[in-house]
Design a protein around this motif. Structure first.
Motif, PDB file in Angstrom:
ATOM      1  N   ALA A   1       0.812  -1.215   0.000  1.00  0.00           N
ATOM      2  CA  ALA A   1       0.000   0.000   0.000  1.00  0.00           C
ATOM      3  C   ALA A   1       0.838   1.255   0.000  1.00  0.00           C
ATOM      4  O   ALA A   1       0.402   2.295  -0.486  1.00  0.00           O
ATOM      5  CB  ALA A   1      -0.932  -0.008   1.200  1.00  0.00           C
ATOM      6  N   LYS A   2       2.042   1.213   0.554  1.00  0.00           N
ATOM      7  CA  LYS A   2       2.761   2.476   0.771  1.00  0.00           C
ATOM      8  C   LYS A   2       4.163   2.520   0.202  1.00  0.00           C
ATOM      9  O   LYS A   2       4.879   3.478   0.437  1.00  0.00           O
ATOM     10  CB  LYS A   2       2.868   2.739   2.291  1.00  0.00           C
ATOM     11  CG  LYS A   2       1.552   2.605   3.003  1.00  0.00           C
ATOM     12  CD  LYS A   2       1.280   3.771   3.882  1.00  0.00           C
ATOM     13  CE  LYS A   2      -0.118   3.691   4.422  1.00  0.00           C
ATOM     14  NZ  LYS A   2      -0.149   3.302   5.810  1.00  0.00           N
ATOM     15  N   TYR A   3       4.586   1.488  -0.567  1.00  0.00           N
ATOM     16  CA  TYR A   3       5.998   1.505  -0.970  1.00  0.00           C
ATOM     17  C   TYR A   3       6.338   2.694  -1.834  1.00  0.00           C
ATOM     18  O   TYR A   3       7.463   3.179  -1.821  1.00  0.00           O
ATOM     19  CB  TYR A   3       6.367   0.193  -1.670  1.00  0.00           C
ATOM     20  CG  TYR A   3       5.798   0.041  -3.057  1.00  0.00           C
ATOM     21  CD1 TYR A   3       6.548   0.410  -4.158  1.00  0.00           C
ATOM     22  CD2 TYR A   3       4.522  -0.448  -3.254  1.00  0.00           C
ATOM     23  CE1 TYR A   3       6.030   0.281  -5.426  1.00  0.00           C
ATOM     24  CE2 TYR A   3       4.002  -0.579  -4.514  1.00  0.00           C
ATOM     25  CZ  TYR A   3       4.762  -0.211  -5.609  1.00  0.00           C
ATOM     26  OH  TYR A   3       4.241  -0.331  -6.854  1.00  0.00           O
ATOM     27  N   ASN A   4       5.339   3.234  -2.576  1.00  0.00           N
ATOM     28  CA  ASN A   4       5.638   4.397  -3.405  1.00  0.00           C
ATOM     29  C   ASN A   4       6.041   5.588  -2.553  1.00  0.00           C
ATOM     30  O   ASN A   4       7.002   6.295  -2.862  1.00  0.00           O
ATOM     31  CB  ASN A   4       4.447   4.721  -4.289  1.00  0.00           C
ATOM     32  CG  ASN A   4       3.186   4.953  -3.509  1.00  0.00           C
ATOM     33  OD1 ASN A   4       3.008   4.359  -2.453  1.00  0.00           O
ATOM     34  ND2 ASN A   4       2.353   5.823  -3.979  1.00  0.00           N
ATOM     35  N   TYR A   5       5.352   5.798  -1.417  1.00  0.00           N
ATOM     36  CA  TYR A   5       5.723   6.924  -0.555  1.00  0.00           C
ATOM     37  C   TYR A   5       7.120   6.725   0.027  1.00  0.00           C
ATOM     38  O   TYR A   5       7.875   7.672   0.182  1.00  0.00           O
ATOM     39  CB  TYR A   5       4.710   7.081   0.572  1.00  0.00           C
ATOM     40  CG  TYR A   5       3.333   7.444   0.093  1.00  0.00           C
ATOM     41  CD1 TYR A   5       3.105   8.641  -0.560  1.00  0.00           C
ATOM     42  CD2 TYR A   5       2.269   6.593   0.282  1.00  0.00           C
ATOM     43  CE1 TYR A   5       1.851   8.972  -1.018  1.00  0.00           C
ATOM     44  CE2 TYR A   5       1.005   6.917  -0.160  1.00  0.00           C
ATOM     45  CZ  TYR A   5       0.805   8.105  -0.810  1.00  0.00           C
ATOM     46  OH  TYR A   5      -0.430   8.426  -1.256  1.00  0.00           O
ATOM     47  N   TRP A   6       7.471   5.469   0.335  1.00  0.00           N
ATOM     48  CA  TRP A   6       8.806   5.225   0.897  1.00  0.00           C
ATOM     49  C   TRP A   6       9.881   5.548  -0.131  1.00  0.00           C
ATOM     50  O   TRP A   6      10.930   6.108   0.212  1.00  0.00           O
ATOM     51  CB  TRP A   6       8.912   3.771   1.360  1.00  0.00           C
ATOM     52  CG  TRP A   6       7.957   3.436   2.460  1.00  0.00           C
ATOM     53  CD1 TRP A   6       7.229   4.327   3.197  1.00  0.00           C
ATOM     54  CD2 TRP A   6       7.622   2.139   2.938  1.00  0.00           C
ATOM     55  NE1 TRP A   6       6.457   3.665   4.103  1.00  0.00           N
ATOM     56  CE2 TRP A   6       6.670   2.328   3.973  1.00  0.00           C
ATOM     57  CE3 TRP A   6       8.021   0.857   2.611  1.00  0.00           C
ATOM     58  CZ2 TRP A   6       6.129   1.268   4.674  1.00  0.00           C
ATOM     59  CZ3 TRP A   6       7.475  -0.200   3.324  1.00  0.00           C
ATOM     60  CH2 TRP A   6       6.537  -0.006   4.333  1.00  0.00           C
ATOM     61  N   ILE A   7       9.605   5.215  -1.401  1.00  0.00           N
ATOM     62  CA  ILE A   7      10.585   5.547  -2.443  1.00  0.00           C
ATOM     63  C   ILE A   7      10.747   7.062  -2.555  1.00  0.00           C
ATOM     64  O   ILE A   7      11.859   7.571  -2.718  1.00  0.00           O
ATOM     65  CB  ILE A   7      10.160   4.927  -3.784  1.00  0.00           C
ATOM     66  CG1 ILE A   7      10.242   3.416  -3.697  1.00  0.00           C
ATOM     67  CG2 ILE A   7      11.046   5.426  -4.914  1.00  0.00           C
ATOM     68  CD1 ILE A   7       9.627   2.710  -4.865  1.00  0.00           C
TER      69      ILE A   7
END
Lengths: 129, 156, 92
Positions: free
Chosen positions: A10-16
């Motif tokens: 759900a959130k890996y894009n924000y972590w990148i």
């Protein structure tokens, strides 16, 4: 898939984007060269632009360009179209980033003409003389 | 010609020059298409302006700055850029003078009765045209000034 | 100096990563960003402006002020670059 696996999906894009932002921030505060600082600022801006655009995504939604006649007759369901507002805001943010880059490069050329270097500590030394 | 000779003569070779000569009108056409089709496809003033500006930047890179300035002088460039910003602000002021709100394009209906909603669509097009002109001129001028250090003679 | 920069960067990054815990999941149609004003724009903009591209409609009409001063900003940037780089004094 456990709770953490779902969280990653759900959130890996924000972590990148946080990672990209850290790269840009590091270049801005740790590098001595002014051009490298400017590149760091551009990476930082790119991370923020990507974050805003990805905040507008909806699963299974279409691009925000509609069919005029169909919409005028039947209307449109808001969940079937991605959120257009982040796109608009980031369009203007990209233009601002280009303007900022242009002005910064002009000022750097000016600094180089006057001090003969773009290294921050050498410039500070020459100002102190 | 070797690379050193080329940079001395200020040219980048006949193949690159001919390719740029052929490609430039199409790039400009594409830029105008992007501006004009901002209503129906991804595009608009900012994007189309950058494409139009890149055509002139390509001229400046493939030939030299003198050549690019002969085709598109700095005077014309600054007049176009200023008129682009003026078109935008002027449209807004005309709307206000005609009795609408500032930037309320439906007031332009009093000039040419097409219907207020249709005028909002037309007003967006006029404004995008202004944005496109301004962005094209500023992109070109940024490249010319930054590439030549401000003297507009040699260029990259 | 360099380790100080590393510490600052990692503290900021850790805070932001901690902040993403409260973010809605990627592509969630019920996210707060998709609930407040954007449904109004999506549902009404074609009817109100007859422009199929919502991004253009919002950019040119609803947020006209923003775009106007955006144009002014890039115009000012062009003027600043010309003013900063030209050798005005050498011509005398």
């Amino acid at each position: 898939m456990g709770g953490f696996g779902a969280e990653i999906v759900a959130k890996y894009n924000y972590w990148i984007y946080v990672l990209l932002m850290m790269i840009g921030f590091y270049a801005m505060i740790a590098k001595r060269n002014l051009v490298k600082k400017l590149l760091g600022m551009n990476i930082f801006q790119t991370a923020i632009i990507l974050m805003f655009v990805s905040a507008g995504v909806k699963h299974g939604a279409a691009i925000p360009i509609l069919d005029k006649h169909e919409v005028l007759e039947h209307g449109v369901h808001a969940a079937s179209v991605v959120n257009p507002l982040p796109h608009v805001l980031m369009l203007t943010a990209i233009v601002v980033s280009v303007s900022v880059t242009g002005v910064a490069l002009a000022i750097m050329q000016r600094i180089y003409r006057r001090y003969g270097t773009l290294e921050e500590d050498e410039i500070l030394e020459k100002i102190g003389e | 010609m070797t690379g050193e000779q080329m940079s001395k003569a200020g040219t980048s070779g006949i193949i690159v020059e001919m390719a740029v000569r052929i490609a430039t009108p199409f790039i400009q056409l594409f830029g105008m298409y992007v501006i004009a089709h901002g209503h129906y496809s991804p595009g608009g003033g900012f994007q189309g302006g950058v494409i139009l500006g890149s055509a002139f930047i390509l001229l400046g890179i493939a030939f030299n700055q003198e050549m690019a300035l002969r085709y598109f002088s700095e005077r014309v460039n600054s007049i176009l850029g200023s008129s682009g910003a003026l078109i935008y602000v002027g449209t807004a002021v005309v709307c206000a003078l005609l009795g609408g709100l500032f930037l309320d394009y439906s007031a332009l209906d009093r000039v040419l009765p097409l219907g207020p909603v249709e005028w909002r669509s037309m007003g967006i097009f006029v404004v995008e045209l202004g944005v496109g002109l301004a962005v094209m001129s500023i992109m070109t001028s940024l490249f010319w000034d930054l590439g030549s250090g401000g003297d507009l003679e040699k260029g990259l | 100096m360099r380790s100080l920069a590393f510490i600052a960067v990692f503290v900021t990054g850790a805070l932001l990563l901690y902040g993403t815990r409260d973010f809605p999941a990627w592509g969630d149609p019920a996210a707060p960003a998709a609930q407040h004003v954007s449904p109004t724009y999506i549902e009404k903009s074609v009817e109100q402006t007859h422009v199929p591209n919502i991004v253009t409609a919002v950019l040119g009409d609803y947020r006209g002020y923003d775009t106007m001063f955006e144009t002014v900003v890039i115009y000012c940037a062009g003027i600043v670059v010309i003013g900063a780089l030209r050798n005005w004094r050498d011509e005398e």
